[in-house]
Design an enzyme around this catalytic site. Structure first.
Site, mmCIF file in Angstrom:
data_model
loop_
_atom_site.group_PDB
_atom_site.id
_atom_site.type_symbol
_atom_site.label_atom_id
_atom_site.label_comp_id
_atom_site.label_asym_id
_atom_site.label_seq_id
_atom_site.Cartn_x
_atom_site.Cartn_y
_atom_site.Cartn_z
ATOM 1 C CG ASP A 74 -8.783 7.421 9.326
ATOM 2 O OD1 ASP A 74 -9.581 7.909 8.498
ATOM 3 O OD2 ASP A 74 -8.733 6.196 9.565
ATOM 4 C CD GLU A 131 -13.127 4.227 6.279
ATOM 5 O OE1 GLU A 131 -13.953 3.301 6.192
ATOM 6 O OE2 GLU A 131 -11.944 4.088 5.903
#
Ligand SMILES: [Zn+2]
Ligand SMILES: [Zn+2]
Length: 387
Positions: A74, A131
């Site tokens: 991400d 994350e």
């Protein structure tokens, strides 16, 4: 270890493509489709949609142990200020933590290992969403990661601009701190600023409470413990002549030991209750428990150290270096499975572009660490899944 020019060239191209199309937590649709397509093209069996946009690629080569290698995929809500050709094409979103690089390194490792199967066993390549604050690791675990893909150890690499290029940092204990956040709302009795005796000054009480919160670490817990309490927001009032009714205090708690984390939380609860009781205001604490301490398991950390020495040389490995007070949701995976998390240094002294810290709007992953990253992963797999 040497790689074909093709693998490295491809990995750099993947990294830059992911960088150009960054996606935030649980919206990594383009990224996970690209990962699934590439893993399939390498001949791996691929499972998508684990914990939202998570992907697992599985490479089996005969009988042997099973391990998992994890990359986060991400991006962050930051407007990129760099000027590279591969800059973010999405306003307000960028890969400022190098997850584009982690993904490319792990994809290239999957390709390399699928072509040179110098191991016996199974490798799960785990591509984890969200994350950056949204616990994608926990989402994958709750969605059956360790049930459907049982493994003896799980490992994760993070690039680290604070370490010199091609050096590895790994410890047999805490690598990163826990991360909790808190909101405190103090509600008193607002009044005219010229007549403070007729109300309850929540701003003054809030400043007293902030002082007490800052004394938790210095006065309430052992000097040998590791913790930080930072008040990062205070909101109260909007006029010159009014003492406001409410004050809001927000902040964060980071610790390296779970028992210290509980102790700090208890002190915050006590301070809010005491301050409210003593001053006749209402104090409400909303304490949000976030990521745990990223705690490496000793045997698995030693395996990373051994792989790093064989791939990069003993002089490139920092063993049991000081942890970081930042945090990482791989901590959830280390609570559910044995494993280790490690840093791969990316800083080159005479290359200023490699000096930006993680989460800087100028940060760009150093593509030169793709090669040592693949070497390290391959060495780890070949050591643990020895033929
Ligand atoms: Zn980050
Ligand atoms: Zn990161």
């Amino acid at each position: 270890m040497t790689f074909s020019v093709d693998v490295l060239t491809e990995a750099v191209a993947w990294r830059r493509e992911i960088h150009a199309y960054p996606e935030m937590a649980y919206a990594e649709f383009r990224t996970s489709a690209m990962i699934a397509r590439l893993l399939t093209s390498f001949g791996l069996s691929v499972t998508t949609g684990i914990g939202g946009t998570g992907v697992v690629g599985t490479l089996i080569n005969g009988q042997g142990p099973t391990i998992g290698l994890r990359a986060d995929i991400d991006a962050l809500p930051i407007d990129e200020l760099g000027t590279q050709d591969w800059c973010s094409t999405v306003p307000g979103v960028m890969h400022a933590c190098g997850h584009d690089g982690h993904t490319a390194i792990l994809l290239a490792t999957a390709k390399q290992l699928s072509e040179n199967r110098n191991f016996h066993g199974t490798v799960h390549f785990i591509f984890q969403p969200a994350e950056e604050g949204f616990a994608g690791a926990r989402a994958m675990i709750e969605d059956g990661l360790f049930r459907d893909f049982a493994m003896e150890g799980v490992y994760s690499l993070h690039n680290w601009p604070g370490l010199p290029f091609g050096h590895v940092g790994v410890s047999e204990g805490a690598m990163m701190a826990s991360l909790d956040t808190f909101d405190i709302v103090l509600t008193g009795r607002g009044c005219h600023a010229a007549m403070p005796e007729s109300g309850t000054d929540t701003i003054l009480l809030a400043t007293d409470l902030i002082g007490a919160l800052n004394r938790i670490v210095s006065r309430r817990i052992s000097p040998l413990a590791n913790a930080v309490v930072s008040v990062t927001q205070i909101h109260a009032g909007d006029a010159y002549n009014v003492i406001p009714e409410t004050a809001v205090i927000r902040g964060t708690v980071r610790c390296l030991q779970e028992d210290v984390r509980l102790e700090v939380r208890r002190h915050i609860e006590q301070l809010v209750a005491q301050s409210a009781q003593a001053q006749g205001v209402k104090g409400v604490l909303d304490y949000q428990v976030g990521y745990p301490v990223t705690m490496n398991h000793p045997t698995e950390a030693a395996s990373v150290r051994k792989a790093a020495i064989s791939a990069l040389g003993e002089s490139k490995v920092y063993w049991n270096m000081a942890p970081s007070m930042a945090s990482e949701d791989f901590a959830f995976m280390l609570e559910s499975c044995k494993g280790a998390y490690f840093w791969l240094g990316s800083k080159v002294d005479d290359a200023p572009s490699t000096h930006y810290p993680l989460h800087s709007p100028y940060y760009d992953f150093n593509d030169d660490i793709i090669a040592p990253g693949i070497s390290l992963w391959v060495a780890l797999v070949e050591n643990l899944l020895r033929k």
